[in-house]
Motif scaffolding. Structure first.
Motif, PDB file in Angstrom:
ATOM      1  N   ALA A   1       8.983   8.948  10.622  1.00 50.35           N
ATOM      2  CA  ALA A   1       9.072   7.491  10.714  1.00 50.35           C
ATOM      3  C   ALA A   1       7.763   6.829  10.279  1.00 50.35           C
ATOM      4  O   ALA A   1       7.772   5.812   9.571  1.00 50.35           O
ATOM      5  CB  ALA A   1       9.424   7.085  12.146  1.00 50.35           C
ATOM      6  N   THR A   2       6.640   7.401  10.690  1.00 48.58           N
ATOM      7  CA  THR A   2       5.341   6.840  10.307  1.00 48.58           C
ATOM      8  C   THR A   2       5.115   6.975   8.802  1.00 48.58           C
ATOM      9  O   THR A   2       4.609   6.057   8.148  1.00 48.58           O
ATOM     10  CB  THR A   2       4.214   7.542  11.076  1.00 48.58           C
ATOM     11  OG1 THR A   2       4.474   7.460  12.474  1.00 48.58           O
ATOM     12  CG2 THR A   2       2.867   6.888  10.788  1.00 48.58           C
ATOM     13  N   LEU A   3       5.473   8.121   8.243  1.00 48.20           N
ATOM     14  CA  LEU A   3       5.325   8.333   6.806  1.00 48.20           C
ATOM     15  C   LEU A   3       6.170   7.325   6.022  1.00 48.20           C
ATOM     16  O   LEU A   3       5.687   6.720   5.051  1.00 48.20           O
ATOM     17  CB  LEU A   3       5.742   9.758   6.453  1.00 48.20           C
ATOM     18  CG  LEU A   3       5.605  10.158   4.979  1.00 48.20           C
ATOM     19  CD1 LEU A   3       4.153  10.082   4.531  1.00 48.20           C
ATOM     20  CD2 LEU A   3       6.165  11.558   4.751  1.00 48.20           C
ATOM     21  N   VAL A   4       7.407   7.117   6.443  1.00 49.60           N
ATOM     22  CA  VAL A   4       8.276   6.147   5.774  1.00 49.60           C
ATOM     23  C   VAL A   4       7.680   4.745   5.854  1.00 49.60           C
ATOM     24  O   VAL A   4       7.698   3.987   4.871  1.00 49.60           O
ATOM     25  CB  VAL A   4       9.689   6.177   6.387  1.00 49.60           C
ATOM     26  CG1 VAL A   4      10.517   4.993   5.903  1.00 49.60           C
ATOM     27  CG2 VAL A   4      10.393   7.485   6.042  1.00 49.60           C
ATOM     28  N   ALA A   5       7.133   4.398   7.017  1.00 45.54           N
ATOM     29  CA  ALA A   5       6.553   3.061   7.186  1.00 45.54           C
ATOM     30  C   ALA A   5       5.434   2.805   6.190  1.00 45.54           C
ATOM     31  O   ALA A   5       5.353   1.717   5.591  1.00 45.54           O
ATOM     32  CB  ALA A   5       6.038   2.902   8.618  1.00 45.54           C
TER      33      ALA A   5
ATOM     34  N   PHE B   1       6.212   0.057   1.409  1.00 44.19           N
ATOM     35  CA  PHE B   1       5.841  -1.217   0.780  1.00 44.19           C
ATOM     36  C   PHE B   1       6.745  -2.337   1.321  1.00 44.19           C
ATOM     37  O   PHE B   1       7.063  -3.292   0.616  1.00 44.19           O
ATOM     38  CB  PHE B   1       5.956  -1.148  -0.742  1.00 44.19           C
ATOM     39  CG  PHE B   1       4.890  -0.311  -1.411  1.00 44.19           C
ATOM     40  CD1 PHE B   1       3.903  -0.908  -2.182  1.00 44.19           C
ATOM     41  CD2 PHE B   1       4.881   1.067  -1.280  1.00 44.19           C
ATOM     42  CE1 PHE B   1       2.931  -0.146  -2.799  1.00 44.19           C
ATOM     43  CE2 PHE B   1       3.913   1.846  -1.892  1.00 44.19           C
ATOM     44  CZ  PHE B   1       2.922   1.230  -2.649  1.00 44.19           C
ATOM     45  N   ALA B   2       7.169  -2.189   2.590  1.00 49.70           N
ATOM     46  CA  ALA B   2       8.193  -3.071   3.151  1.00 49.70           C
ATOM     47  C   ALA B   2       7.784  -4.532   3.134  1.00 49.70           C
ATOM     48  O   ALA B   2       8.595  -5.418   2.840  1.00 49.70           O
ATOM     49  CB  ALA B   2       8.515  -2.637   4.585  1.00 49.70           C
ATOM     50  N   MET B   3       6.504  -4.811   3.463  1.00 48.31           N
ATOM     51  CA  MET B   3       6.090  -6.214   3.531  1.00 48.31           C
ATOM     52  C   MET B   3       6.150  -6.894   2.171  1.00 48.31           C
ATOM     53  O   MET B   3       6.382  -8.101   2.074  1.00 48.31           O
ATOM     54  CB  MET B   3       4.685  -6.328   4.149  1.00 48.31           C
ATOM     55  CG  MET B   3       3.538  -5.814   3.291  1.00 48.31           C
ATOM     56  SD  MET B   3       3.512  -4.026   3.065  1.00 48.31           S
ATOM     57  CE  MET B   3       3.331  -3.479   4.762  1.00 48.31           C
ATOM     58  N   TRP B   4       5.936  -6.128   1.097  1.00 51.53           N
ATOM     59  CA  TRP B   4       5.997  -6.713  -0.239  1.00 51.53           C
ATOM     60  C   TRP B   4       7.441  -6.883  -0.696  1.00 51.53           C
ATOM     61  O   TRP B   4       7.772  -7.857  -1.384  1.00 51.53           O
ATOM     62  CB  TRP B   4       5.239  -5.833  -1.228  1.00 51.53           C
ATOM     63  CG  TRP B   4       3.823  -5.568  -0.821  1.00 51.53           C
ATOM     64  CD1 TRP B   4       3.258  -4.357  -0.546  1.00 51.53           C
ATOM     65  CD2 TRP B   4       2.788  -6.536  -0.609  1.00 51.53           C
ATOM     66  NE1 TRP B   4       1.934  -4.502  -0.180  1.00 51.53           N
ATOM     67  CE2 TRP B   4       1.626  -5.827  -0.210  1.00 51.53           C
ATOM     68  CE3 TRP B   4       2.736  -7.923  -0.723  1.00 51.53           C
ATOM     69  CZ2 TRP B   4       0.429  -6.461   0.071  1.00 51.53           C
ATOM     70  CZ3 TRP B   4       1.533  -8.562  -0.433  1.00 51.53           C
ATOM     71  CH2 TRP B   4       0.406  -7.837  -0.037  1.00 51.53           C
ATOM     72  N   LEU B   5       8.314  -5.943  -0.337  1.00 52.80           N
ATOM     73  CA  LEU B   5       9.719  -6.048  -0.716  1.00 52.80           C
ATOM     74  C   LEU B   5      10.396  -7.219  -0.016  1.00 52.80           C
ATOM     75  O   LEU B   5      11.309  -7.842  -0.566  1.00 52.80           O
ATOM     76  CB  LEU B   5      10.450  -4.746  -0.378  1.00 52.80           C
ATOM     77  CG  LEU B   5       9.973  -3.503  -1.140  1.00 52.80           C
ATOM     78  CD1 LEU B   5      10.696  -2.267  -0.638  1.00 52.80           C
ATOM     79  CD2 LEU B   5      10.184  -3.669  -2.637  1.00 52.80           C
ATOM     80  N   ALA B   6       9.940  -7.526   1.207  1.00 55.81           N
ATOM     81  CA  ALA B   6      10.555  -8.604   1.991  1.00 55.81           C
ATOM     82  C   ALA B   6       9.746  -9.893   1.936  1.00 55.81           C
ATOM     83  O   ALA B   6      10.069 -10.842   2.644  1.00 55.81           O
ATOM     84  CB  ALA B   6      10.702  -8.159   3.448  1.00 55.81           C
TER      85      ALA B   6
ATOM     86  N   THR C   1       8.157  -7.403   7.560  1.00 55.04           N
ATOM     87  CA  THR C   1       6.919  -8.125   7.244  1.00 55.04           C
ATOM     88  C   THR C   1       5.786  -7.767   8.201  1.00 55.04           C
ATOM     89  O   THR C   1       4.629  -8.095   7.936  1.00 55.04           O
ATOM     90  CB  THR C   1       7.143  -9.647   7.285  1.00 55.04           C
ATOM     91  OG1 THR C   1       7.403 -10.078   8.631  1.00 55.04           O
ATOM     92  CG2 THR C   1       8.293 -10.057   6.384  1.00 55.04           C
ATOM     93  N   SER C   2       6.095  -7.112   9.310  1.00 51.41           N
ATOM     94  CA  SER C   2       5.077  -6.708  10.287  1.00 51.41           C
ATOM     95  C   SER C   2       5.192  -5.223  10.603  1.00 51.41           C
ATOM     96  O   SER C   2       4.957  -4.787  11.727  1.00 51.41           O
ATOM     97  CB  SER C   2       5.225  -7.530  11.579  1.00 51.41           C
ATOM     98  OG  SER C   2       5.059  -8.908  11.343  1.00 51.41           O
ATOM     99  N   VAL C   3       5.501  -4.436   9.590  1.00 48.04           N
ATOM    100  CA  VAL C   3       5.794  -3.023   9.816  1.00 48.04           C
ATOM    101  C   VAL C   3       4.573  -2.252  10.317  1.00 48.04           C
ATOM    102  O   VAL C   3       4.710  -1.351  11.158  1.00 48.04           O
ATOM    103  CB  VAL C   3       6.368  -2.386   8.526  1.00 48.04           C
ATOM    104  CG1 VAL C   3       5.370  -2.414   7.390  1.00 48.04           C
ATOM    105  CG2 VAL C   3       6.857  -0.970   8.786  1.00 48.04           C
ATOM    106  N   TYR C   4       3.362  -2.610   9.870  1.00 51.84           N
ATOM    107  CA  TYR C   4       2.186  -1.862  10.307  1.00 51.84           C
ATOM    108  C   TYR C   4       1.810  -2.168  11.757  1.00 51.84           C
ATOM    109  O   TYR C   4       1.514  -1.239  12.515  1.00 51.84           O
ATOM    110  CB  TYR C   4       1.000  -2.129   9.384  1.00 51.84           C
ATOM    111  CG  TYR C   4       1.167  -1.563   7.981  1.00 51.84           C
ATOM    112  CD1 TYR C   4       2.257  -0.760   7.641  1.00 51.84           C
ATOM    113  CD2 TYR C   4       0.239  -1.834   6.990  1.00 51.84           C
ATOM    114  CE1 TYR C   4       2.418  -0.255   6.370  1.00 51.84           C
ATOM    115  CE2 TYR C   4       0.382  -1.328   5.695  1.00 51.84           C
ATOM    116  CZ  TYR C   4       1.485  -0.542   5.391  1.00 51.84           C
ATOM    117  OH  TYR C   4       1.629  -0.035   4.133  1.00 51.84           O
ATOM    118  N   PRO C   5       1.797  -3.448  12.194  1.00 49.24           N
ATOM    119  CA  PRO C   5       1.547  -3.683  13.625  1.00 49.24           C
ATOM    120  C   PRO C   5       2.566  -2.991  14.523  1.00 49.24           C
ATOM    121  O   PRO C   5       2.203  -2.461  15.581  1.00 49.24           O
ATOM    122  CB  PRO C   5       1.628  -5.207  13.752  1.00 49.24           C
ATOM    123  CG  PRO C   5       1.295  -5.721  12.407  1.00 49.24           C
ATOM    124  CD  PRO C   5       1.846  -4.712  11.443  1.00 49.24           C
TER     125      PRO C   5
END
Length: 466
Positions: free
Chosen positions: A381-385, A389-394, A412-416
């Motif tokens: 799950a951490t590797l996928v996060a 590039f989720a914040m850029w795609l969204a 948009t807040s996947v890292y926090p």
């Protein structure tokens, strides 16, 4: 002998034994990579090298068509030029985005050598340096965790260096020509040195002098009983301040009395580029000024994160890789509570992934009857996060970032989110190990390990496979 014992369990020299000459130590350090390559199994080494080379070539193609700007490198060069030419450091604005200087004067002084070279040359040189730093950070992460075994380390470094360019924080660091990998290497190099070294803490102090956030690691050293190293870090940081005040008195006065507190110079809090807790709170509350709520949230996470980090480091008698857990918790806490943490500040995902990968490998090696999937799931799950590039795609356009529903804010807040989950997992891990061993739930004041005073040697020799 376990992996950690193999890495750190060497008996230190007798007090009356003189240290090796500096030239011998340098020769040993420079020859270490070649020795590691010679010791690595030949076929896996060749296979992994081919995979890494293919990945880097693919990255070079993508980088070419993405028109990488390396805009932060241009800002650093402009800061160095301002110092060299005696110009107002914090009045400069460069690139089409009118970017200002945001680091302390000491950092700008270190950027002066970049003015000796043209920008096209710097693009190549900085990229190659960052790839080298990525390899070094991987090596230091393996050393911190004590995994994999020594003869496989070179293979791991090559694989992670080749594939690691696709981790979003690393990709963005390379894209902008950032210094995050250099700071992470300074800090990890310091933290993986023996606690008995009198100079331990110097590199952390230098990193804090360049960018203030690394100062949290000095607090971690203090909380874990390494008082001398914490004060060495503090004294070194003070030295960087005094050097900046001596060479650039006006810039030093301006930075510490005015520009440090001007958040508009850094960027907007609410945009998805900001993966600090403050950015997540701003988007959640639909406001560009999260104010007190963000401050309170950051304070709570700071106390909780440092508490988990210190407790993990003090649990060496029961918790494998206790120091690695403590360091990674401190790193995650630092990027969470910073007022602004751009996505490339999260290069600390690399040691976090190495730690979770180690836990997953240990878990997989257990007998099938007691084997679980928790750490393998956490690693995946951490590797996928960090690959997503989720914040850029969204990424919404303009003011729409403040109009998203809570569900749509997740990418948009996947890292926090990933950071807070990691801190929770660390807290549960420490508690579970203590309860399983029948240990006190909290160490006594002035003690590490809960039952008796801890030492660096005992902490470093914790079993590597539990």
């Amino acid at each position: 002998m376990t992996a950690v014992q193999d890495e750190r369990g060497v008996v230190p020299p007798a007090p009356d034994q003189a240290p090796a000459p500096l030239s011998d130590r340098l020769r040993t350090a420079l020859g270490a990579p070649l020795r590691a390559l010679r010791e690595a199994p030949r076929r896996p080494l060749l296979a992994v090298s081919a995979v890494a080379l293919f990945s880097l070539l693919a990255y070079a193609v993508v980088r070419h068509f993405a028109h990488t700007s390396m805009v932060d490198m241009i800002v650093y060069r402009a800061e160095g030029a301002a110092v060299a030419n005696g110009e107002d450091l914090y009045a400069l604005r460069v690139t089409q985005w009118d970017l200002p200087a945001t680091y302390p004067p000491f950092a700008a002084m270190l950027f002066v050598p970049t003015t000796w070279f043209p920008i096209p040359f710097l693009r190549v040189a900085v990229t190659l340096c960052n790839l080298g730093l990525l390899a070094l950070l991987t090596h230091l992460s393996f050393k911190l965790v004590g995994w994999p075994r020594r003869d496989l380390r070179a293979i791991g470094v090559i694989l992670v260096t080749g594939a690691g360019v696709w981790l979003e924080p690393v990709y963005t660091t390379l894209r902008y020509g950032q210094i995050n990998l250099a700071l992470a290497c300074l800090i990890l190099w310091d933290l993986t040195r023996p606690d008995g070294r009198r100079s331990k803490g110097v590199a952390i102090g230098i990193a804090a002098g360049i960018k203030l956030t690394p100062g949290l690691f000095a607090v971690y050293l203090l909380l874990t009983g390494r008082v001398r190293a914490a004060f060495v870090a503090g004294a070194t940081f003070l030295g960087t301040f005094l050097l900046g005040a001596l060479v650039l008195p006006d810039a030093t006065w301006g930075f510490w009395t005015k520009y440090l507190y001007d958040s508009s110079r850094v960027g907007k809090t609410e945009i998805v580029d900001n993966q600090a807790l403050s950015g997540a709170v701003a988007r959640l509350l639909h406001t560009a000024e999260p104010g007190t709520v963000a401050t309170v949230a950051a304070a709570v996470v700071a106390v909780a994160g440092l508490g988990v980090a210190a407790r993990a480091a003090r649990s060496a008698r029961w918790l494998s890789r206790s120091e690695a857990w403590g360091v990674c918790c401190t790193a995650v806490t630092a990027v969470l509570i910073s007022p602004i943490s751009w996505t490339h500040h999260w290069v600390w995902c690399l040691p976090v992934l190495v730690l979770l990968g180690c836990e997953a490998a240990v878990e997989r090696a257990r007998p099938a009857a007691v084997r679980k999937v928790r750490w393998r799931a956490a690693f995946a799950a951490t590797l996928v996060a960090f690959l997503s590039f989720a914040m850029w795609l969204a990424k919404p356009q303009g003011a729409l970032v403040l109009e998203l529903s809570p569900l749509r804010q997740i990418p948009t807040s996947v890292y926090p989110i990933a950071g807070i989950c990691f801190l929770l997992a660390a807290a549960l891990r420490v508690r579970a190990r203590r309860l399983a061993a029948g240990a006190p739930t909290a160490p006594l004041p002035g003690q590490r390990g809960g039952g008796r005073p801890d030492s660096a040697r005992e902490r470093q020799q914790a079993p590597a496979a539990r």
